[in-house]
Design an enzyme around this catalytic site. Structure first.
Site, PDB file in Angstrom:
ATOM      1  N   HIS A   1      50.006  51.302  58.470  1.00 45.15           N
ATOM      2  CA  HIS A   1      49.623  50.095  59.222  1.00 45.15           C
ATOM      3  C   HIS A   1      50.799  49.643  60.094  1.00 45.15           C
ATOM      4  O   HIS A   1      50.629  49.396  61.292  1.00 45.15           O
ATOM      5  CB  HIS A   1      49.216  48.980  58.261  1.00 45.15           C
ATOM      6  CG  HIS A   1      49.181  47.605  58.878  1.00 45.15           C
ATOM      7  ND1 HIS A   1      48.172  47.190  59.716  1.00 45.15           N
ATOM      8  CD2 HIS A   1      50.047  46.568  58.803  1.00 45.15           C
ATOM      9  CE1 HIS A   1      48.414  45.955  60.118  1.00 45.15           C
ATOM     10  NE2 HIS A   1      49.558  45.551  59.573  1.00 45.15           N
TER      11      HIS A   1
ATOM     12  N   ASP B   1      52.508  53.390  93.681  1.00 47.05           N
ATOM     13  CA  ASP B   1      52.273  53.978  92.356  1.00 47.05           C
ATOM     14  C   ASP B   1      53.582  53.879  91.588  1.00 47.05           C
ATOM     15  O   ASP B   1      54.565  53.335  92.090  1.00 47.05           O
ATOM     16  CB  ASP B   1      51.833  55.454  92.478  1.00 47.05           C
ATOM     17  CG  ASP B   1      51.048  55.911  91.249  1.00 47.05           C
ATOM     18  OD1 ASP B   1      51.553  55.709  90.123  1.00 47.05           O
ATOM     19  OD2 ASP B   1      49.935  56.446  91.401  1.00 47.05           O
TER      20      ASP B   1
ATOM     21  N   TRP C   1      57.275  51.246  56.745  1.00 47.11           N
ATOM     22  CA  TRP C   1      57.504  51.730  58.114  1.00 47.11           C
ATOM     23  C   TRP C   1      58.997  51.867  58.398  1.00 47.11           C
ATOM     24  O   TRP C   1      59.406  52.554  59.308  1.00 47.11           O
ATOM     25  CB  TRP C   1      56.827  50.821  59.145  1.00 47.11           C
ATOM     26  CG  TRP C   1      57.630  49.619  59.552  1.00 47.11           C
ATOM     27  CD1 TRP C   1      57.720  48.443  58.873  1.00 47.11           C
ATOM     28  CD2 TRP C   1      58.476  49.482  60.712  1.00 47.11           C
ATOM     29  NE1 TRP C   1      58.565  47.580  59.532  1.00 47.11           N
ATOM     30  CE2 TRP C   1      59.040  48.196  60.668  1.00 47.11           C
ATOM     31  CE3 TRP C   1      58.802  50.313  61.790  1.00 47.11           C
ATOM     32  CZ2 TRP C   1      59.915  47.719  61.646  1.00 47.11           C
ATOM     33  CZ3 TRP C   1      59.684  49.832  62.751  1.00 47.11           C
ATOM     34  CH2 TRP C   1      60.223  48.550  62.672  1.00 47.11           C
TER      35      TRP C   1
ATOM     36  N   SER D   1      57.814  59.785  74.269  1.00 44.54           N
ATOM     37  CA  SER D   1      56.866  59.088  75.139  1.00 44.54           C
ATOM     38  C   SER D   1      57.449  57.764  75.628  1.00 44.54           C
ATOM     39  O   SER D   1      57.401  57.456  76.825  1.00 44.54           O
ATOM     40  CB  SER D   1      55.561  58.853  74.376  1.00 44.54           C
ATOM     41  OG  SER D   1      54.769  57.916  75.039  1.00 44.54           O
ATOM     42  N   SER D   2      58.017  56.984  74.712  1.00 42.20           N
ATOM     43  CA  SER D   2      58.584  55.686  75.102  1.00 42.20           C
ATOM     44  C   SER D   2      59.727  55.856  76.078  1.00 42.20           C
ATOM     45  O   SER D   2      59.862  55.090  77.027  1.00 42.20           O
ATOM     46  CB  SER D   2      59.128  54.943  73.881  1.00 42.20           C
ATOM     47  OG  SER D   2      58.119  54.707  72.976  1.00 42.20           O
TER      48      SER D   2
ATOM     49  N   HIS E   1      66.451  46.230  65.280  1.00 40.21           N
ATOM     50  CA  HIS E   1      66.426  44.881  65.819  1.00 40.21           C
ATOM     51  C   HIS E   1      66.162  44.842  67.312  1.00 40.21           C
ATOM     52  O   HIS E   1      65.286  44.104  67.743  1.00 40.21           O
ATOM     53  CB  HIS E   1      67.619  44.021  65.409  1.00 40.21           C
ATOM     54  CG  HIS E   1      67.206  42.581  65.509  1.00 40.21           C
ATOM     55  ND1 HIS E   1      66.435  41.965  64.564  1.00 40.21           N
ATOM     56  CD2 HIS E   1      67.306  41.705  66.525  1.00 40.21           C
ATOM     57  CE1 HIS E   1      66.117  40.754  64.978  1.00 40.21           C
ATOM     58  NE2 HIS E   1      66.634  40.571  66.173  1.00 40.21           N
TER      59      HIS E   1
ATOM     60  N   GLU F   1      64.413  46.879  68.748  1.00 39.12           N
ATOM     61  CA  GLU F   1      62.988  47.222  68.789  1.00 39.12           C
ATOM     62  C   GLU F   1      62.099  45.979  68.707  1.00 39.12           C
ATOM     63  O   GLU F   1      61.090  45.890  69.395  1.00 39.12           O
ATOM     64  CB  GLU F   1      62.665  48.187  67.636  1.00 39.12           C
ATOM     65  CG  GLU F   1      61.177  48.406  67.358  1.00 39.12           C
ATOM     66  CD  GLU F   1      60.440  49.159  68.440  1.00 39.12           C
ATOM     67  OE1 GLU F   1      61.099  49.796  69.284  1.00 39.12           O
ATOM     68  OE2 GLU F   1      59.193  49.097  68.458  1.00 39.12           O
TER      69      GLU F   1
ATOM     70  N   TYR G   1      62.710  43.128  69.867  1.00 43.54           N
ATOM     71  CA  TYR G   1      62.704  42.472  71.178  1.00 43.54           C
ATOM     72  C   TYR G   1      61.952  43.298  72.208  1.00 43.54           C
ATOM     73  O   TYR G   1      61.392  42.743  73.152  1.00 43.54           O
ATOM     74  CB  TYR G   1      64.133  42.146  71.625  1.00 43.54           C
ATOM     75  CG  TYR G   1      64.738  41.107  70.716  1.00 43.54           C
ATOM     76  CD1 TYR G   1      64.065  39.906  70.514  1.00 43.54           C
ATOM     77  CD2 TYR G   1      65.897  41.325  70.021  1.00 43.54           C
ATOM     78  CE1 TYR G   1      64.558  38.953  69.647  1.00 43.54           C
ATOM     79  CE2 TYR G   1      66.396  40.370  69.143  1.00 43.54           C
ATOM     80  CZ  TYR G   1      65.724  39.190  68.965  1.00 43.54           C
ATOM     81  OH  TYR G   1      66.208  38.256  68.101  1.00 43.54           O
TER      82      TYR G   1
ATOM     83  N   SER H   1      55.103  33.852  81.229  1.00 47.13           N
ATOM     84  CA  SER H   1      55.723  33.239  82.403  1.00 47.13           C
ATOM     85  C   SER H   1      54.883  33.431  83.660  1.00 47.13           C
ATOM     86  O   SER H   1      55.128  32.785  84.677  1.00 47.13           O
ATOM     87  CB  SER H   1      57.116  33.823  82.641  1.00 47.13           C
ATOM     88  OG  SER H   1      57.903  33.648  81.498  1.00 47.13           O
TER      89      SER H   1
ATOM     90  N   HIS I   1      71.388  41.376  59.711  1.00 48.76           N
ATOM     91  CA  HIS I   1      70.687  40.256  59.064  1.00 48.76           C
ATOM     92  C   HIS I   1      69.444  40.744  58.326  1.00 48.76           C
ATOM     93  O   HIS I   1      68.833  39.991  57.591  1.00 48.76           O
ATOM     94  CB  HIS I   1      70.367  39.128  60.059  1.00 48.76           C
ATOM     95  CG  HIS I   1      69.345  39.460  61.091  1.00 48.76           C
ATOM     96  ND1 HIS I   1      69.330  38.891  62.335  1.00 48.76           N
ATOM     97  CD2 HIS I   1      68.283  40.293  61.073  1.00 48.76           C
ATOM     98  CE1 HIS I   1      68.311  39.364  63.029  1.00 48.76           C
ATOM     99  NE2 HIS I   1      67.661  40.213  62.293  1.00 48.76           N
ATOM    100  N   HIS I   2      69.069  42.009  58.525  1.00 48.88           N
ATOM    101  CA  HIS I   2      67.957  42.577  57.753  1.00 48.88           C
ATOM    102  C   HIS I   2      68.421  43.047  56.389  1.00 48.88           C
ATOM    103  O   HIS I   2      67.602  43.481  55.586  1.00 48.88           O
ATOM    104  CB  HIS I   2      67.347  43.766  58.501  1.00 48.88           C
ATOM    105  CG  HIS I   2      66.715  43.389  59.798  1.00 48.88           C
ATOM    106  ND1 HIS I   2      65.391  43.035  59.902  1.00 48.88           N
ATOM    107  CD2 HIS I   2      67.210  43.276  61.048  1.00 48.88           C
ATOM    108  CE1 HIS I   2      65.103  42.755  61.155  1.00 48.88           C
ATOM    109  NE2 HIS I   2      66.185  42.884  61.878  1.00 48.88           N
TER     110      HIS I   2
ATOM    111  N   THR J   1      66.253  31.845  73.543  1.00 41.71           N
ATOM    112  CA  THR J   1      64.820  31.749  73.265  1.00 41.71           C
ATOM    113  C   THR J   1      64.355  30.320  73.474  1.00 41.71           C
ATOM    114  O   THR J   1      63.274  30.081  74.033  1.00 41.71           O
ATOM    115  CB  THR J   1      64.516  32.207  71.825  1.00 41.71           C
ATOM    116  OG1 THR J   1      65.237  33.415  71.584  1.00 41.71           O
ATOM    117  CG2 THR J   1      63.048  32.476  71.631  1.00 41.71           C
TER     118      THR J   1
ATOM    119  N   LYS K   1      63.745  29.539  77.043  1.00 41.20           N
ATOM    120  CA  LYS K   1      62.436  30.004  77.505  1.00 41.20           C
ATOM    121  C   LYS K   1      61.336  29.030  77.109  1.00 41.20           C
ATOM    122  O   LYS K   1      60.515  28.621  77.928  1.00 41.20           O
ATOM    123  CB  LYS K   1      62.129  31.383  76.918  1.00 41.20           C
ATOM    124  CG  LYS K   1      62.994  32.436  77.511  1.00 41.20           C
ATOM    125  CD  LYS K   1      62.598  33.793  77.032  1.00 41.20           C
ATOM    126  CE  LYS K   1      63.079  34.839  78.006  1.00 41.20           C
ATOM    127  NZ  LYS K   1      62.419  34.778  79.286  1.00 41.20           N
TER     128      LYS K   1
ATOM    129  N   ARG L   1      56.684  41.475  48.738  1.00 38.58           N
ATOM    130  CA  ARG L   1      55.830  42.224  49.659  1.00 38.58           C
ATOM    131  C   ARG L   1      55.680  43.664  49.182  1.00 38.58           C
ATOM    132  O   ARG L   1      56.404  44.110  48.295  1.00 38.58           O
ATOM    133  CB  ARG L   1      56.418  42.172  51.078  1.00 38.58           C
ATOM    134  CG  ARG L   1      57.794  42.746  51.192  1.00 38.58           C
ATOM    135  CD  ARG L   1      58.427  42.483  52.544  1.00 38.58           C
ATOM    136  NE  ARG L   1      57.895  43.321  53.605  1.00 38.58           N
ATOM    137  CZ  ARG L   1      58.617  43.811  54.623  1.00 38.58           C
ATOM    138  NH1 ARG L   1      59.902  43.534  54.721  1.00 38.58           N
ATOM    139  NH2 ARG L   1      58.065  44.551  55.539  1.00 38.58           N
TER     140      ARG L   1
END
Lengths: 527, 194
Positions: free
Chosen positions: A78, A107, A143, A171-172, A255, A257, A259, A270, A304-305, A330, A333, A452
């Site tokens: 998932h 294009d 994951w 791909s990315s 991390h 990722e 963002y 925006s 921090h993870h 943030t 924004k 979890r």
């Protein structure tokens, strides 16, 4: 799906392929954008049905529907599908569709590579999903594939997991290269960097993040592969390696990722909020700098993870303060969005509803993130449902809501039809209510200590989990309304004008709806 | 693609692509470079409880009798490791600068010759920098014949500079089965007895 073949009456398409080969060999940014968007929606439903399995199992304490190993596969796949299959391709699809039209380019800069970067994706996910049917099952290590779960204790399907992540990464990276080259070289005359719409800006910065961290992810999965199958000891203490190092390498990717999954949202919001507030975006330049600041800081906060792995106090303080610092750009924004709405003549069309929900719910997710950033408090919250609530607020009611907002904002441009706004409003309100029923109570379950990634739980969490599961089923079903709205809009609907939203700004609204197969073959003049 | 009238000079696509691909390759290499960087960082700071994996010089420090630090020992076996492995004492109280020897007892209850490697870790990580081992079984792989037992010495002293607030430190050894990856000289040690 959305550009009508009859529109292809242009000079250079004498041999335009039809049927399936049109989609297989297309190099048109609108076709590829549609492919990405449909692909991501299918993955969203696949990943969503796995979430339904998880919520069904957690409806009651005890084990009833699936065995724990399968439950672990569900949480793992998932997560992988939603991150790499739903959110990221949806943003790439939006980039393909909108960036050339927003900067006045005919294009994307590298159309053939564009075709490749899409068409390898279905293979990546076919490999990942097929691994679920192998003997021993698919990946079940979360994951985040922490070593040694993914090395010593993983099943035979780990090699398939590694290769599918490799393909997703390639791909990315190709998509990111394409976006950067397009933005640097294909802008219409007069479209200076500081005139670009914010969606283009946020994607530009996101593309650099992708270039910087996807290769690190590729390195991490490669190390897992060689540790598991080729006798290396990157993460094995017996051979001089260190399992904690896995977490450092993974989160150095991980991390930035997160963002990557939210910066394009900021660009979408925006665009939408000024359109329906009938005011220019407040603080354009500060939005650009804030985005760049968030991207830069994202490289300084990874640990921090992993506060609970036993770091020196000085390191914990460093990562805590850097993390808290991110709330400054943030906040810039969020306040800019609010200031844009201030004294605007606001109307509440469906894209605006989703955008407003985004601002509020994403901010809730931001606040719970701030709570998690506080080192001593994180020791209590770590690996509980509080974390699950936090990242679903930012990813579901954040990233996914912004993608929905984008779809409702640009669907008339893509299909040439207005969608059924009554149905769309139903989709919004059911999603809004159910997403909160689904994720808000998780905060309390987490604070009370529910861990979890566990298929069973102590009985005192039964009521809260029942409410959460009901919210989950309702949210899942609500997304079928979205599918219905989109299919209906592609097939029929009131003819949409070139600019269906009176307050909208940008080059994409200067071309007819549906957008012709080729747009801006002669660059527009921007002044 | 029609040639657009350009208002500013722009680099050609190829140059940008080459630079971006170079960055991709560089970041892929950086992922792997994190491995030695992490090692160096841990050795330098004691981060993650790493102790030096080579013999320290014999203590020439003045013994600081005004302080006593409690050094605890923990032993555990990695998954699948059948040896019995324990320290001869659970803890020892030492003065900084004072050299002590602690024996770790191992026996191989299986019917085959085996080779083991012990991996140390110190908590709190900060203390790892001040724990100096002048001799340790953990520096090398340890062979043990079927059914045999042995006492493996570890000689250490604490650096007198060890921070004031550290009153207790824990040295943990995890024992791994390395029979499949034994170095040739260790195998040679075991061979004559066969």
């Amino acid at each position: 799906m959305s550009t009508v073949v009859g529109e292809m009456d242009h000079h250079d398409h004498h041999h335009a392929p039809t049927g399936i080969s049109r989609w297989l060999f297309t190099t048109n940014h609108k076709d590829i954008g549609s492919l990405y968007l449909w692909f991501s929606f299918i993955m969203f439903l696949v990943g969503g049905s796995m979430a339904m399995v998880i919520r069904a199992e957690l409806f009651q304490p005890g084990l009833q529907l699936v065995d724990p190993h399968f439950f672990n596969q569900m949480t793992t796949v998932h997560g992988l599908i939603m991150v790499f299959g739903a959110v990221m391709p949806a943003f790439t699809g939006l980039a393909n569709w909108m960036i050339p039209m927003m900067i006045g380019a005919p294009d994307m800069a590298l159309p053939r590579m564009n075709n490749w970067s899409f068409w390898i994706l279905p293979f990546a996910f076919a490999i990942l999903l097929a691994s679920l049917f192998m003997e021993g099952g698919g990946p079940a290590f979360g994951w985040t594939f922490y070593a040694p779960l993914s090395t010593t204790y993983s099943g035979d399907s780990t090699a398939l997991f590694v290769f599918s992540v490799h393909i997703m990464g390639i791909s990315s990276i190709m998509g990111a290269i394409n976006v950067i080259v397009t933005i640097m070289n294909m802008r219409a005359p007069g479209m200076t960097y500081m005139k670009m719409p914010l969606f283009v800006w946020t994607w530009f910065i996101t593309a650099f993040l992708l270039i910087a961290v996807m290769p690190v992810l590729a390195g991490a999965v490669t190390m897992v592969l060689t540790d598991k199958y080729f006798g290396t000891s990157f993460f094995d203490a017996a051979g001089g390696g260190d399992p904690v190092m896995f977490q450092h390498i993974f989160w150095f990717f991980g991390h930035p990722e997160v963002y990557i999954m939210i910066l394009p949202s900021f660009g979408i919001i925006s665009a939408i909020i000024p359109a329906f507030s009938r005011k220019k975006l407040f603080g354009y330049a500060s939005m650009v700098y804030a985005t760049a600041a968030i991207a830069g800081l994202s490289f300084l906060v990874w640990a921090h993870h992993m506060f609970t792995t036993g770091m020196p106090v000085a390191a914990e303080l460093f990562f805590m303060y850097c993390t808290m610092l991110i709330s400054v750009p943030t906040g810039v924004k969020v306040f800019n969005w609010v200031a844009t709405m201030w004294r605007g003549s606001m109307t509440f069309e469906v894209p605006m509803l989703f955008a407003l929900a985004f601002v509020i719910l994403f901010t809730i997710g931001g606040f719970s993130g701030l709570m998690l950033a506080i080192t001593p408090i994180d020791f209590q919250y770590h690996d509980t449902y509080f974390v699950v609530a936090h990242f679903h607020y930012v990813l579901v009611s954040g990233a996914i809501f912004s993608i929905m907002a984008a779809a409702y904002y640009w669907l008339p441009k893509w299909t040439g039809h207005m969608y059924d706004t009554t149905l769309a409003r139903w989709h919004f309100w059911t999603s809004l209510i159910s997403v909160n029923v689904l994720f808000f109570p998780m905060h309390f379950a987490g604070l009370a200590g529910m861990p979890r990634r566990i298929p069973d739980y102590a009985v005192q969490f039964a009521d809260i989990n029942q409410i959460v599961s009901i919210g989950g089923f309702a949210f899942g079903l609500s997304q079928l309304i979205f599918l219905w709205v989109v299919i209906k809009c592609v097939r029929t609907g009131e003819k949409a004008p070139a600019k269906p939203w009176e307050g909208a700004e940008g080059l994409e609204w200067t071309v007819p709806s549906p957008a012709p197969y080729h747009t801006f073959e002669t660059p527009p003049k921007v002044d | 693609m029609s040639e657009a009238p350009q208002t500013e000079p722009r680099p050609d696509n190829g140059r940008i692509i080459r630079r971006l691909l170079l960055t991709v390759a560089g970041m892929f290499a950086f992922g792997f470079a994190l491995v030695p960087l992490y090692e160096a960082f841990c050795d330098l700071t004691g981060f993650n409880g790493r102790t030096r994996n080579e013999a320290a010089a014999v203590s020439t420090h003045q013994v600081d009798t005004s302080r006593t630090v409690n050094v605890q020992f923990i032993t555990r076996n990695a998954q699948g490791m059948p040896w019995d492995f324990k320290a001869e004492m659970n803890s020892v109280r030492v003065h900084p600068g004072e050299t002590r020897v602690v024996n770790f007892l191992a026996s191989n209850p299986t019917g085959s010759n085996m080779v083991a490697q012990a991996i140390p870790s110190v908590a709190p990580g900060e203390a790892a920098l001040y724990l100096n081992k002048t001799e340790c079984f953990c520096f090398n792989q340890q062979p043990l014949q079927a059914g045999a037992d042995t006492a493996m010495p570890m000689q250490f002293y604490l650096d007198p500079d060890i921070p004031e607030h550290i009153h207790t430190l824990t040295l943990s050894y995890t024992l791994y089965d390395m029979t499949a990856n034994a170095t040739p000289d260790v195998l040679a040690q075991m061979a004559p007895a066969n």
